[in-house]
Write an enzyme that holds these catalytic residues in place. Structure first.
Site, PDB file in Angstrom:
ATOM      1  N   HIS A  68     -12.376  -9.639  15.252  1.00 51.22           N
ATOM      2  CA  HIS A  68     -11.763  -9.444  13.937  1.00 51.22           C
ATOM      3  C   HIS A  68     -10.837 -10.545  13.580  1.00 51.22           C
ATOM      4  CE1 HIS A  68     -11.301  -5.157  13.088  1.00 51.22           C
ATOM      5  NE2 HIS A  68     -11.742  -4.914  14.441  1.00 51.22           N
ATOM      6  N   LYS A 101       2.004  -7.675   3.551  1.00 55.59           N
ATOM      7  CA  LYS A 101       0.823  -7.672   5.177  1.00 55.59           C
ATOM      8  C   LYS A 101       1.899  -9.184   5.821  1.00 55.59           C
ATOM      9  CE  LYS A 101      -1.546 -10.189   2.081  1.00 55.59           C
ATOM     10  NZ  LYS A 101      -2.663  -9.976   2.816  1.00 55.59           N
ATOM     11  N   ARG A 102       1.203  -8.536   7.401  1.00 56.62           N
ATOM     12  CA  ARG A 102       2.244  -8.695   8.303  1.00 56.62           C
ATOM     13  C   ARG A 102       2.240 -11.010   7.649  1.00 56.62           C
ATOM     14  NH1 ARG A 102       2.731  -7.222  13.652  1.00 56.62           N
ATOM     15  NH2 ARG A 102       3.904  -9.314  14.184  1.00 56.62           N
ATOM     16  N   LYS A 104      -1.687 -16.823   5.781  1.00 59.01           N
ATOM     17  CA  LYS A 104      -2.318 -15.396   4.886  1.00 59.01           C
ATOM     18  C   LYS A 104      -1.153 -16.748   3.831  1.00 59.01           C
ATOM     19  CE  LYS A 104      -2.315 -11.818   7.369  1.00 59.01           C
ATOM     20  NZ  LYS A 104      -3.081 -10.440   6.582  1.00 59.01           N
ATOM     21  N   THR A 145      -8.229  -5.465   4.012  1.00 61.68           N
ATOM     22  CA  THR A 145      -7.714  -4.186   3.709  1.00 61.68           C
ATOM     23  C   THR A 145      -6.834  -3.713   3.024  1.00 61.68           C
ATOM     24  OG1 THR A 145      -6.852  -3.343   6.101  1.00 61.68           O
ATOM     25  CG2 THR A 145      -9.309  -3.383   5.870  1.00 61.68           C
ATOM     26  N   LYS A 188      -6.793  -1.565  -0.586  1.00 59.01           N
ATOM     27  CA  LYS A 188      -6.322  -0.767  -1.284  1.00 59.01           C
ATOM     28  C   LYS A 188      -5.360  -0.977  -2.661  1.00 59.01           C
ATOM     29  CE  LYS A 188      -3.857  -0.184   3.807  1.00 59.01           C
ATOM     30  NZ  LYS A 188      -3.512  -1.115   4.321  1.00 59.01           N
TER      31      LYS A 188
HETATM   32  C1  LIG Z   1      -2.892  -1.932   4.911  1.00 63.75           C
HETATM   33  C2  LIG Z   1      -2.390  -2.488   5.806  1.00 63.75           C
HETATM   34  C3  LIG Z   1      -2.121  -3.621   6.509  1.00 63.75           C
HETATM   35  C4  LIG Z   1      -2.568  -4.825   6.207  1.00 63.75           C
HETATM   36  O1  LIG Z   1      -3.177  -5.610   5.494  1.00 63.75           O
HETATM   37  P1  LIG Z   1      -3.659  -6.651   5.627  1.00 63.75           P
HETATM   38  O2  LIG Z   1      -3.028  -7.064   3.987  1.00 63.75           O
HETATM   39  O3  LIG Z   1      -4.990  -6.461   4.651  1.00 63.75           O
HETATM   40  O4  LIG Z   1      -3.157  -8.289   6.173  1.00 63.75           O
HETATM   41  C5  LIG Z   1      -1.278  -3.833   7.689  1.00 63.75           C
HETATM   42  N1  LIG Z   1       0.119  -3.225   7.469  1.00 63.75           N
HETATM   43  C6  LIG Z   1       0.331  -2.106   6.966  1.00 63.75           C
HETATM   44  C7  LIG Z   1       1.280  -1.275   7.079  1.00 63.75           C
HETATM   45  C8  LIG Z   1      -1.125  -1.552   6.508  1.00 63.75           C
HETATM   46  O5  LIG Z   1      -0.499  -0.588   5.425  1.00 63.75           O
END
Ligand SMILES: *Cc1c(COP(=O)(O)O)cnc(C)c1O
Length: 851
Positions: free
Chosen positions: A395, A586-587, A592, A696, A700
């Site tokens: 990953h 995101k985190r 990032k 991911t 979304k």
């Molecule tokens: C989808 C999701 C992530 C992943 O987000 P990225 O932008 O791909 O890092 C992290 N936290 C939550 C709560 C999510 O639903």
């Protein structure tokens, strides 16, 4: 199946009293009446109300009049659970009877999100439940809000696992998700003076209606001690592990319902408990703390989720967690899921274990140990079986995120496993030397054991050697994995490497999260898209239909209203109306580049207050952040503080009122994502190229009709290819340019010198404009930007601003924007996790979906 008390496969060294715990064959009734399947409650409002009242009165022990919202929520959850039970029991029976090959998904994290909504959707009970609650004088939405989501994961990796098990259930593939039942999940984030404060997430405190504990299926997990060699009865030399301490693993079942297909798969999460509760003698002597010490020690193993994201914390407890859950899972599968007389040489025909990153990789030496030490396999036979049982998903691309375990720690905690790893490594290096004679450097590079800075086992190498297949999580990532991270391995075994681009479940992240858009889509193309997301293609012609665009826009406006209400109640944040919603959630991680987003905001603000740009002429924008930082990640926490400081300053400045706003609701989680993402216009996916494995979140957003501004990174590459370059705002260096700049020697301050806009932006921050005139608190961040900037935000700044200008221009033409947004939805069907699962089935697991 007859109940045979002697058939229990008991491991070497297992104490006899444990055996009474671990026997638990499936009871099959002989009486005719008992064979009639249990009938669930009636599938109508009346049946639902009756069941609900029974749960409230007899389950919670309260009358409706005296019940609290929590009582009502628990009774509702139990009611919905009832409707799933028949499917669960039947699915289990059908799979056992058929002797299906099982996907054993091994993941240290499952970021599930709330269960009630998903269960209602899967069982098609949303309307019935709503009416039933109305009939009781209750509001379904208030009860839904009572649920605390099980946050048993950090971010993308854990959420991916949750999407995958959802898809496998919907596709009727036999799967057991194995994981850890953390008593405390990912911490709850709050802000104090704009700085992150972590609070424990006590998600179990008010009851946990979705799980089924199975204490009678407890299994013992050993740790520590030493190994001994002895000669077996057949004259063969054997090894015996003599552990020094142990804990019990208690399984908890969670239901994983498929979408309206009656299938219910299982998530099996393990909780640690002391083998003996406490020392009664000590207790009677009054030494209470010492009497329960062993218990506390054991139970710490599953006490809390490590809040690290993508950097391993070299903590002993974490290795204990990893071994604990995989050892329990392997033992459980062999002992309870397989028939008692099963010949383990055939194991690969009954299970395929998928290793979700390196966290469960210790399962490889554990299976070797079971086969060789406890089941008398020859080493080569055991290795052949083991290799065919495991596949590995990587990953990351960040070198610091590749897990290594010091030999000293492994030897102390799992001495037999360390021996086995050494032997696997020896055999492997012999193979390397045979393939590349005389290339000793290569052998040293490929060794599973690194010598510096400390002698340690490289878990990714162990996984790569043992696995039948190794996959990355997006096209670009899989290529970089082959060419840059594991090039020696891909040269040795080119066919071992493959790609499966990640996906997200359309049930939770479209159908459930965006009911307005879902209705619009279903009206246009029928409802088949929920389980066949490529059918969204049929929406393409509607992008040119003015009336459809109008309705699509109205849904976005309604979703923004919904978000506005949520943030008002949840955080006391008042979002302005009528703005473009620009979202980065995101985190918090340097790669990032939340700081690049922040620099864009500050530069906009600077141009407005300096008079360069008239506020009345700009597209009003609201920027929304959501991000947790690992508690020990200093730079990430400084970035959070700075974002909050900028948000506050902008929010209080009348010069930009109504034109610019920044919101940073605390505690970003799945529940917030479900309301936030459908409201977004613009999706920020701005990692440095070559650093984000897939992402991911990006999927979304595209599926919910946001346009992406993003770099050529991770799955952004595939999103852009699919939705088309006209409907995606690309900026920044591509990965080869990043590598070239790195090679040349990157000097971030040179960009500060060359870019007037960047200079003005950084100078404004340095002046203390956002920190009440205090320059010292921003010193660390500025110093990093100008002197280190590991992820090259300075280098991409100008390009990012230019892309943002293109965003403004596109947004000004609302018809063009809506057309692009609809095309994003129509062309993103590829990013369903159902497709990911089909890819795993074909490329890795060699199984067929039933439907
Ligand atoms: C989808 C999701 C992530 C992943 O987000 P990225 O932008 O791909 O890092 C992290 N936290 C939550 C709560 C999510 O639903």
């Amino acid at each position: 199946m007859a109940l045979d008390p002697t058939s229990d496969r008991r491991s070497v060294g297992e104490s006899p009293e444990m055996a009474t715990y671990v026997t638990g064959p499936h009871f099959e009734p002989t009486h005719e009446r008992a064979k009639v399947p249990a009938v669930g409650p009636g599938r109508d409002v009346d049946g639902f109300v009756r069941q609900f009242m029974r749960e409230l009165n007899y389950g919670q022990g309260v009358s409706l009049a005296r019940s609290t919202v929590n009582d009502q929520y628990l009774a509702l959850a139990h009611t919905v659970r009832h409707y799933l039970m028949q499917g669960w029991i039947q699915t289990g029976k059908r799979r056992r009877d058929a002797g299906d090959r099982v996907v054993g998904y091994l993941s240290a994290e499952y970021l599930l999100g709330r269960q009630l909504d998903n269960a209602l959707l899967a069982s098609d009970l949303q309307e019935i439940a709503r009416e039933a609650m109305n009939a009781c004088g209750l509001d379904l939405d208030i009860l839904r809000a009572q649920e605390i989501e099980p946050g048993l994961g950090n971010g993308g990796l854990g959420r991916l696992a949750a999407c995958f098990v959802d898809s496998l259930a919907t596709m009727d593939v036999s799967c057991i998700g194995y994981g850890i039942r953390y008593e405390y999940g990912i911490f709850k984030q709050t802000f104090v003076d704009g700085r992150q404060v972590e609070e424990p997430d006590s998600w179990l405190a008010l009851g946990s209606p979705w799980e089924f504990p199975q204490p009678d299926r407890a299994t013992r997990i050993d740790f520590g001690g030493h190994t001994e060699t002895y000669t077996g009865e057949d004259g063969r030399e054997r090894v015996r592990w003599v552990p020094s301490w142990d804990v019990q693993a208690i399984p908890y079942h969670l239901l994983v319902p498929g979408y309206r297909n009656g299938v219910v798969n299982t998530l099996r999460l393990w909780s640690a408990r002391a083998t003996s509760a406490f020392d009664l003698q000590l207790f009677n002597q009054g030494d209470y703390a010492e009497a329960v010490r062993a218990r506390t020690f054991a139970e710490n193993i599953t006490k809390v989720l490590y809040p690290e994201d993508s950097t391993p914390q070299g903590r002993e407890l974490r290795l204990q967690q990893q071994y604990f859950f995989v050892a329990a899972s392997l033992k459980d599968f062999i002992r309870h899921t397989l028939p008692a007389d099963f010949d383990l040489h055939q194991l690969p025909e009954r299970i395929t274990f998928q290793l979700n990153d390196t966290h469960p990789v210790i399962a490889i030496p554990e299976l070797m140990r079971l086969l060789v030490d406890e089941h008398d396999f020859e080493w080569e036979q055991a290795w052949d079986v083991t290799r065919r049982c495991f596949d590995y998903t990587c990953h990351t691309l960040l070198p610091e995120a590749l897990e290594v375990w010091p030999v000293e720690l492994l030897g102390r905690l799992l001495p037999r496993h360390l021996e086995i790893i050494y032997r696997i490594n020896e055999d492997f290096l012999a193979e390397v030397r045979e393939a590349f004679p005389g290339d000793e450097l290569r052998a040293r590079r490929m060794s599973m054991v690194q010598e510096h800075p400390v002698r340690a086992v490289r878990m990714a190498y162990l996984a790569t050697v043992a696995a039948s297949k190794v996959n990355g999580v997006a096209e670009l990532h899989s290529r970089l994995l082959r060419d840059k991270v594991l090039p020696d391995f891909s040269e040795l075994w080119p066919d071992k490497f493959t790609n499966v681009t990640n996906g997200v479940t359309p049930r939770r992240f479209v159908r459930m999260a965006n009911p307005g858009m879902s209705e619009l889509i279903t009206e246009a193309i029928g409802e088949g898209w929920v389980t066949d997301l490529e059918r969204l293609r049929e929406l393409e012609p509607f992008a040119d239909d003015a009336a459809f665009r109008e309705r699509f826009r109205a849904v976005k406006v309604a979703n923004k209203d919904r978000l506005r209400q949520l943030l008002h109640h949840r955080d006391g944040i008042e979002l302005p109306e009528g703005h473009m919603l620009d979202v980065m959630v995101k985190r918090l991680h340097e790669y990032k580049r939340q700081s690049l987003k922040l620099l864009h905001i500050v530069s906009l603000y600077e141009r407005l207050i300096s008079g360069e740009v008239d506020p009345a002429t700009i597209t009003p924008r609201t920027f929304v952040f959501g991000a947790k930082a690992a508690p020990g990640y200093h730079m990430a926490k400084e970035t959070i503080a700075l974002i909050n400081a900028v948000a506050k300053t902008i929010g209080e400045d009348p010069r930009v009122e109504g034109r610019l706003a920044v919101a940073f609701p605390a505690n970003y989680n799945v529940t917030l994502a479900e309301t936030l993402i459908p409201a977004a216009d613009l999706s920020e996916q701005i990692s440095l190229a070559g650093k984000e494995a897939s992402g991911t979140g990006n999927m979304k957003f595209a599926l919910n009709g946001a346009l992406t501004i993003g770099t050529d990174d991770g799955a952004n590459v595939e999103i852009r290819e699919l939705v088309g370059g006209d409907n995606f705002f690309l900026f920044g260096m591509a990965e080869p340019e990043v590598a070239a700049l790195q090679a040349k020697g990157y000097v971030p301050s040179s960009f500060y010198q060359q870019s007037p806009q960047l200079k003005r932006t950084l100078d404004l921050i340095a002046s203390g404009a956002f920190t009440g005139g205090d320059r010292s608190t921003v010193g660390a961040v500025l110093d990093d930007w100008l002197n280190t900037d590991r992820f090259m935000a300075m280098a991409d700044f100008d390009s990012y601003l230019a892309a943002q200008a293109r965003v403004d221009e596109a947004y000004a033409d609302q018809d063009r924007w809506s057309r692009s947004a609809i095309l994003n939805v129509a062309r993103s069907g590829f990013f369903s996790s159902d497709r990911s699962m089909r890819n795993y089935l074909q490329r890795i697991w060699d199984l067929k979906a039933r439907s």
